[in-house]
Scaffold this motif. Structure first.
Motif: not given
Ligand code: M6R
Length: 359
Positions: A219, A221, A263-269, A294-296
């Motif tokens: 990852t 982040n 807003s920084l959370i993406e798929e798999n964060t 949101r995908g985290a």
């Protein structure tokens, strides 16, 4: 010497139960009372406010110390980053006492503040791991951590030792001030319980290694979240991870995520939640649902009494003021194994020195 260990960082993580027991032996009498010099305790007792000044991990131990001093001793406590405090001093109280937290005793930012405090004529206490270090010599009083040399650049045992030392100091001060909280707090019992909890967590390294490989191997982040004292732990947990693994990591107050950072959370964060406080556990869990949708990918570090079957890391029970001593252990191990997984020199992260002697 590293012995069988590949890196000092893991050796120092493993040493933490012994370091806490050592502090108990040094500073607690048979009857549970605190053995610290009378002149130092009187100086603390006369202060109307404590100012903790430190850098990096020691600052993060100060954040935890604030709760401990305020709850056990009933003394208002401020915590300041040394490099900020030196040149932007806040309005001071009538009778301030300064506590410098520093593993090395040589950090230039803290030395600069101490020399200003000395010029102003105020008393100070340095809590350090290095006898005869500059900050020890130049402060009015010293309390030693006796944690043994800390070689890895990433500080681990100094952090837990500083929290244990602050606990002992706050208990002694609270007894002088006759607070009910100090009278009720059995220091030896609580620190021993915390040392045992740390032992059981370091004995479960394999679980943490697996989580580091699964969630943090590639990852860019990651986030640590928590509320209250768990937020303080999250700040130190994130410093550990970013320092040795170069994963950009933030320690965040769970409730604050939705005010922008989400807003920084993406798929798999990866989002790692620390949950030890019954007052806020449900709130942090609902903040987790917000990032999961949101995908985290979520990792939970949860106190035994609040844990569910899905939580990956369960912390043995410790006193509510001492939960950082337990909760930081899996975070230290996650940092260690992520760095190792990525093939870095865990003990010597790039761009960093063990002791920062320039301002
Ligand atoms: O020796 P000190 O405790 O004064 O050092 C303060 C920081 O430089 C230190 O804690 C640093 O942040 C560590 N590398 C963190 O792991």
């Amino acid at each position: 010497e590293k012995g069988a260990y590949e890196f000092f960082m893991l050796k120092e993580i493993d040493e933490q139960p012994g370091v806490i027991r050592g502090l108990e032996q040094t500073y607690l009498a048979e009857d549970g009372s605190v053995k610290l010099a009378d002149d130092m305790m009187n100086a603390l007792n006369q202060a109307d406010r404590l100012y903790i000044v430190a850098a990096g991990t020691s600052y993060n131990a100060g954040l935890v110390g604030k709760s401990i001093f305020e709850k056990l001793a009933g003394v208002p406590t401020e915590v300041h980053i040394a490099s900020e405090f030196g040149y932007n001093m806040p309005l001071l109280s009538d009778k301030p006492l300064f506590i410098f937290l520093t593993q090395s005793g040589e950090t230039a930012d803290s030395r600069e503040v101490l020399s200003k405090v000395n010029q102003l004529g105020y008393e100070s206490l340095t809590i350090t791991n290095v006898p005869n270090s500059t900050l020890s010599r130049e402060a009015t009083y010293t309390m030693l951590l006796n944690a043994g040399p800390e070689i890895a650049v990433a500080s681990t045992k100094a952090y837990t030792a500083q929290i244990a030392a602050e606990t002992i100091l706050a208990k002694g001060l609270g007894m002088l001030k006759q607070t009910a909280a100090a009278a009720d707090f059995e220091t030896g019992f609580e620190l021993t319980k915390a040392a045992n909890a740390i032992q059981s967590l370091v004995d479960q390294k394999d679980v943490v290694e697996g989580l580091a490989q699964k969630y943090l191997g590639t990852t860019r982040n990651a986030f640590y979240i928590g509320r209250g004292i768990d937020y303080q732990t999250a700040i130190e947990a994130s410093l550990k991870l970013k320092e040795v693994s170069y994963v950009q990591t933030e320690g965040f107050a769970s409730g604050e995520l939705k005010h922008g950072t989400i807003s920084l959370i993406e798929e798999n964060t990866p989002v790692i939640a620390i949950i030890t406080d019954p007052k806020t556990a449900a709130l942090t869990r609902s903040n987790e649902q917000e990032v999961i949708s949101r995908g985290a990918s979520v990792i939970n570090i949860v106190a035994e009494e609040l844990a569910t079957a899905e939580d990956q890391i369960v912390l043995p029970e410790v006193h509510p003021l001492l939960t950082p001593l337990a909760a930081i252990i899996p975070a230290q191990l996650l940092a260690y194994y992520t760095s190792k997984e990525r093939g870095y020199d865990v003990d010597k992260p790039r761009n960093l020195a063990k002791s920062v002697t320039v301002e």
